[in-house]
Design a protein around this motif. Structure first.
Motif, PDB file in Angstrom:
ATOM      1  N   MET A  83       0.839  -1.190   0.000  1.00 40.56           N
ATOM      2  CA  MET A  83       0.000   0.000   0.000  1.00 40.56           C
ATOM      3  C   MET A  83       0.882   1.250   0.000  1.00 40.56           C
ATOM      4  SD  MET A  83      -2.921   1.249   2.658  1.00 40.56           S
ATOM      5  CE  MET A  83      -4.218   0.252   1.963  1.00 40.56           C
ATOM      6  N   SER A  84       0.465   2.247  -0.743  1.00 41.34           N
ATOM      7  CA  SER A  84       1.216   3.492  -0.875  1.00 41.34           C
ATOM      8  C   SER A  84       0.732   4.525   0.133  1.00 41.34           C
ATOM      9  CB  SER A  84       1.028   4.024  -2.295  1.00 41.34           C
ATOM     10  OG  SER A  84       1.621   5.281  -2.403  1.00 41.34           O
ATOM     11  N   ASP A  85       1.642   5.392   0.545  1.00 42.69           N
ATOM     12  CA  ASP A  85       1.292   6.486   1.444  1.00 42.69           C
ATOM     13  C   ASP A  85       0.998   7.764   0.676  1.00 42.69           C
ATOM     14  OD1 ASP A  85       1.616   4.906   3.663  1.00 42.69           O
ATOM     15  OD2 ASP A  85       3.669   5.541   4.028  1.00 42.69           O
ATOM     16  N   ALA A  86       0.581   7.635  -0.586  1.00 43.56           N
ATOM     17  CA  ALA A  86       0.314   8.802  -1.424  1.00 43.56           C
ATOM     18  C   ALA A  86      -1.010   9.453  -1.044  1.00 43.56           C
ATOM     19  CB  ALA A  86       0.302   8.410  -2.889  1.00 43.56           C
ATOM     20  N   LEU A  87      -1.038  10.744  -1.172  1.00 41.15           N
ATOM     21  CA  LEU A  87      -2.223  11.536  -0.885  1.00 41.15           C
ATOM     22  C   LEU A  87      -2.411  12.520  -2.024  1.00 41.15           C
ATOM     23  CD1 LEU A  87      -4.389  12.604   1.155  1.00 41.15           C
ATOM     24  CD2 LEU A  87      -2.605  14.101   2.040  1.00 41.15           C
ATOM     25  N   THR A  88      -3.611  12.604  -2.566  1.00 39.14           N
ATOM     26  CA  THR A  88      -3.908  13.577  -3.609  1.00 39.14           C
ATOM     27  C   THR A  88      -4.816  14.649  -3.031  1.00 39.14           C
ATOM     28  OG1 THR A  88      -3.716  11.915  -5.344  1.00 39.14           O
ATOM     29  CG2 THR A  88      -4.885  13.935  -5.905  1.00 39.14           C
ATOM     30  N   ILE A  89      -4.409  15.889  -3.211  1.00 37.05           N
ATOM     31  CA  ILE A  89      -5.190  17.031  -2.736  1.00 37.05           C
ATOM     32  C   ILE A  89      -5.713  17.774  -3.952  1.00 37.05           C
ATOM     33  CG2 ILE A  89      -5.111  19.206  -1.470  1.00 37.05           C
ATOM     34  CD1 ILE A  89      -2.802  17.975   0.164  1.00 37.05           C
ATOM     35  N   ILE A  90      -7.020  18.016  -3.976  1.00 32.13           N
ATOM     36  CA  ILE A  90      -7.658  18.747  -5.075  1.00 32.13           C
ATOM     37  C   ILE A  90      -8.097  20.103  -4.534  1.00 32.13           C
ATOM     38  CG2 ILE A  90      -9.537  18.760  -6.764  1.00 32.13           C
ATOM     39  CD1 ILE A  90      -9.528  15.654  -6.466  1.00 32.13           C
ATOM     40  N   ILE A  91      -7.643  21.165  -5.219  1.00 30.05           N
ATOM     41  CA  ILE A  91      -7.933  22.522  -4.769  1.00 30.05           C
ATOM     42  C   ILE A  91      -8.673  23.277  -5.872  1.00 30.05           C
ATOM     43  CG2 ILE A  91      -6.937  24.690  -3.956  1.00 30.05           C
ATOM     44  CD1 ILE A  91      -4.395  23.027  -3.291  1.00 30.05           C
ATOM     45  N   PRO A  92      -9.928  23.657  -5.628  1.00 34.25           N
ATOM     46  CA  PRO A  92     -10.612  24.516  -6.600  1.00 34.25           C
ATOM     47  C   PRO A  92     -10.203  25.970  -6.364  1.00 34.25           C
ATOM     48  CG  PRO A  92     -12.117  23.928  -4.835  1.00 34.25           C
ATOM     49  CD  PRO A  92     -10.810  23.225  -4.562  1.00 34.25           C
ATOM     50  N   THR A  93     -10.055  26.734  -7.445  1.00 30.02           N
ATOM     51  CA  THR A  93      -9.720  28.146  -7.296  1.00 30.02           C
ATOM     52  C   THR A  93     -10.393  28.963  -8.393  1.00 30.02           C
ATOM     53  OG1 THR A  93      -7.922  29.724  -6.977  1.00 30.02           O
ATOM     54  CG2 THR A  93      -7.583  28.047  -8.661  1.00 30.02           C
ATOM     55  N   TYR A  94     -10.660  30.205  -8.087  1.00 31.67           N
ATOM     56  CA  TYR A  94     -11.254  31.128  -9.050  1.00 31.67           C
ATOM     57  C   TYR A  94     -10.612  32.494  -8.842  1.00 31.67           C
ATOM     58  CZ  TYR A  94     -14.724  33.804 -11.639  1.00 31.67           C
ATOM     59  OH  TYR A  94     -15.342  34.637 -12.530  1.00 31.67           O
ATOM     60  N   ASN A  95      -9.590  32.793  -9.653  1.00 37.24           N
ATOM     61  CA  ASN A  95      -8.918  34.101  -9.622  1.00 37.24           C
ATOM     62  C   ASN A  95      -8.367  34.472  -8.241  1.00 37.24           C
ATOM     63  OD1 ASN A  95      -9.508  34.455 -12.322  1.00 37.24           O
ATOM     64  ND2 ASN A  95     -11.409  35.537 -11.899  1.00 37.24           N
ATOM     65  N   ARG A  96      -7.726  33.536  -7.580  1.00 36.12           N
ATOM     66  CA  ARG A  96      -7.173  33.823  -6.253  1.00 36.12           C
ATOM     67  C   ARG A  96      -5.772  33.265  -6.107  1.00 36.12           C
ATOM     68  NH1 ARG A  96     -10.470  36.457  -2.513  1.00 36.12           N
ATOM     69  NH2 ARG A  96      -8.384  36.778  -1.697  1.00 36.12           N
ATOM     70  N   CYS A  97      -4.848  33.694  -6.946  1.00 30.67           N
ATOM     71  CA  CYS A  97      -3.460  33.216  -6.872  1.00 30.67           C
ATOM     72  C   CYS A  97      -2.840  33.517  -5.516  1.00 30.67           C
ATOM     73  CB  CYS A  97      -2.619  33.812  -7.991  1.00 30.67           C
ATOM     74  SG  CYS A  97      -2.935  33.059  -9.600  1.00 30.67           S
ATOM     75  N   ASP A  98      -3.252  34.626  -4.890  1.00 23.10           N
ATOM     76  CA  ASP A  98      -2.687  34.975  -3.584  1.00 23.10           C
ATOM     77  C   ASP A  98      -3.025  33.919  -2.529  1.00 23.10           C
ATOM     78  OD1 ASP A  98      -5.383  35.748  -3.798  1.00 23.10           O
ATOM     79  OD2 ASP A  98      -5.151  37.421  -2.399  1.00 23.10           O
ATOM     80  N   LEU A  99      -4.282  33.526  -2.460  1.00 26.41           N
ATOM     81  CA  LEU A  99      -4.689  32.504  -1.489  1.00 26.41           C
ATOM     82  C   LEU A  99      -4.185  31.123  -1.893  1.00 26.41           C
ATOM     83  CD1 LEU A  99      -8.332  33.597  -0.639  1.00 26.41           C
ATOM     84  CD2 LEU A  99      -6.245  33.989   0.671  1.00 26.41           C
ATOM     85  N   LEU A 100      -4.135  30.869  -3.175  1.00 22.70           N
ATOM     86  CA  LEU A 100      -3.629  29.592  -3.669  1.00 22.70           C
ATOM     87  C   LEU A 100      -2.163  29.422  -3.257  1.00 22.70           C
ATOM     88  CD1 LEU A 100      -4.205  27.063  -5.327  1.00 22.70           C
ATOM     89  CD2 LEU A 100      -3.577  28.363  -7.372  1.00 22.70           C
ATOM     90  N   ALA A 101      -1.392  30.481  -3.338  1.00 23.50           N
ATOM     91  CA  ALA A 101       0.017  30.426  -2.937  1.00 23.50           C
ATOM     92  C   ALA A 101       0.158  30.067  -1.462  1.00 23.50           C
ATOM     93  CB  ALA A 101       0.696  31.761  -3.232  1.00 23.50           C
ATOM     94  N   GLU A 102      -0.669  30.656  -0.605  1.00 27.23           N
ATOM     95  CA  GLU A 102      -0.640  30.326   0.828  1.00 27.23           C
ATOM     96  C   GLU A 102      -0.984  28.859   1.055  1.00 27.23           C
ATOM     97  OE1 GLU A 102      -2.721  32.906   3.572  1.00 27.23           O
ATOM     98  OE2 GLU A 102      -2.547  34.561   2.137  1.00 27.23           O
ATOM     99  N   CYS A 103      -1.999  28.391   0.374  1.00 28.80           N
ATOM    100  CA  CYS A 103      -2.440  27.004   0.505  1.00 28.80           C
ATOM    101  C   CYS A 103      -1.334  26.036   0.071  1.00 28.80           C
ATOM    102  CB  CYS A 103      -3.703  26.798  -0.327  1.00 28.80           C
ATOM    103  SG  CYS A 103      -4.343  25.122  -0.278  1.00 28.80           S
ATOM    104  N   LEU A 104      -0.736  26.294  -1.088  1.00 25.58           N
ATOM    105  CA  LEU A 104       0.294  25.406  -1.617  1.00 25.58           C
ATOM    106  C   LEU A 104       1.559  25.451  -0.766  1.00 25.58           C
ATOM    107  CD1 LEU A 104      -0.252  26.026  -5.409  1.00 25.58           C
ATOM    108  CD2 LEU A 104      -0.827  23.968  -4.117  1.00 25.58           C
ATOM    109  N   ALA A 105       1.895  26.605  -0.222  1.00 19.27           N
ATOM    110  CA  ALA A 105       3.062  26.707   0.659  1.00 19.27           C
ATOM    111  C   ALA A 105       2.845  25.855   1.909  1.00 19.27           C
ATOM    112  CB  ALA A 105       3.318  28.164   1.031  1.00 19.27           C
ATOM    113  N   SER A 106       1.646  25.862   2.427  1.00 12.25           N
ATOM    114  CA  SER A 106       1.319  25.049   3.593  1.00 12.25           C
ATOM    115  C   SER A 106       1.436  23.559   3.270  1.00 12.25           C
ATOM    116  CB  SER A 106      -0.094  25.372   4.082  1.00 12.25           C
ATOM    117  OG  SER A 106      -0.430  24.542   5.169  1.00 12.25           O
ATOM    118  N   ILE A 107       0.961  23.177   2.104  1.00 12.06           N
ATOM    119  CA  ILE A 107       1.055  21.777   1.683  1.00 12.06           C
ATOM    120  C   ILE A 107       2.515  21.353   1.536  1.00 12.06           C
ATOM    121  CG2 ILE A 107       0.591  20.184  -0.235  1.00 12.06           C
ATOM    122  CD1 ILE A 107      -2.052  21.765  -0.632  1.00 12.06           C
ATOM    123  N   GLU A 108       3.340  22.232   0.975  1.00 13.61           N
ATOM    124  CA  GLU A 108       4.760  21.920   0.793  1.00 13.61           C
ATOM    125  C   GLU A 108       5.470  21.681   2.123  1.00 13.61           C
ATOM    126  OE1 GLU A 108       6.466  25.076  -1.546  1.00 13.61           O
ATOM    127  OE2 GLU A 108       6.124  23.970  -3.402  1.00 13.61           O
TER     128      GLU A 108
END
Length: 65
Positions: free
Chosen positions: A1-26
Protein backbone atom coordinates in the motif's frame (compact mmCIF):
# COMPACT_ATOMS: atom_id res chain seq x y z
CA UNK A 1 0.00 0.00 0.00
CA UNK A 2 1.22 3.49 -0.88
CA UNK A 3 1.29 6.49 1.44
CA UNK A 4 0.31 8.80 -1.42
CA UNK A 5 -2.22 11.54 -0.89
CA UNK A 6 -3.91 13.58 -3.61
CA UNK A 7 -5.19 17.03 -2.74
CA UNK A 8 -7.66 18.75 -5.08
CA UNK A 9 -7.93 22.52 -4.77
CA UNK A 10 -10.61 24.52 -6.60
CA UNK A 11 -9.72 28.15 -7.30
CA UNK A 12 -11.25 31.13 -9.05
CA UNK A 13 -8.92 34.10 -9.62
CA UNK A 14 -7.17 33.82 -6.25
CA UNK A 15 -3.46 33.22 -6.87
CA UNK A 16 -2.69 34.98 -3.58
CA UNK A 17 -4.69 32.50 -1.49
CA UNK A 18 -3.63 29.59 -3.67
CA UNK A 19 0.02 30.43 -2.94
CA UNK A 20 -0.64 30.33 0.83
CA UNK A 21 -2.44 27.00 0.50
CA UNK A 22 0.29 25.41 -1.62
CA UNK A 23 3.06 26.71 0.66
CA UNK A 24 1.32 25.05 3.59
CA UNK A 25 1.05 21.78 1.68
CA UNK A 26 4.76 21.92 0.79
CA UNK A 27 5.59 22.11 4.50
CA UNK A 28 3.90 18.78 5.19
CA UNK A 29 6.10 15.74 5.58
CA UNK A 30 5.70 12.01 5.77
CA UNK A 31 3.42 11.34 2.83
CA UNK A 32 3.86 11.61 -0.90
CA UNK A 33 1.50 14.42 -1.81
CA UNK A 34 0.13 15.06 -5.28
CA UNK A 35 -1.67 18.34 -5.87
CA UNK A 36 -4.33 19.00 -8.50
CA UNK A 37 -5.70 22.54 -8.93
CA UNK A 38 -9.04 23.09 -10.65
CA UNK A 39 -8.98 26.58 -12.21
CA UNK A 40 -12.66 27.50 -12.36
CA UNK A 41 -12.81 30.14 -15.02
CA UNK A 42 -11.12 32.89 -16.96
CA UNK A 43 -9.26 35.72 -15.33
CA UNK A 44 -5.92 35.25 -13.62
CA UNK A 45 -3.52 32.95 -15.45
CA UNK A 46 -3.36 30.37 -12.67
CA UNK A 47 -1.59 27.81 -14.84
CA UNK A 48 1.28 30.17 -15.71
CA UNK A 49 1.57 31.22 -12.06
CA UNK A 50 1.82 27.61 -10.91
CA UNK A 51 4.39 26.72 -13.57
CA UNK A 52 6.57 29.58 -12.33
CA UNK A 53 6.16 29.12 -8.56
CA UNK A 54 4.94 25.57 -7.84
CA UNK A 55 6.47 23.08 -10.25
CA UNK A 56 4.76 19.70 -10.23
CA UNK A 57 1.24 20.93 -9.47
CA UNK A 58 -1.22 19.69 -12.09
CA UNK A 59 -3.91 22.06 -13.38
CA UNK A 60 -7.33 21.39 -14.83
CA UNK A 61 -8.57 24.55 -16.55
CA UNK A 62 -12.33 25.00 -16.82
CA UNK A 63 -13.35 27.56 -19.47
CA UNK A 64 -16.22 28.92 -17.36
CA UNK A 65 -17.15 28.94 -13.69
Amino acid sequence: MSDALTIIIPTYNRCDLLAECLASIEEQSGALIKVLVSDDGPGEDVEAYLKEHFIGVRVIRNPVN
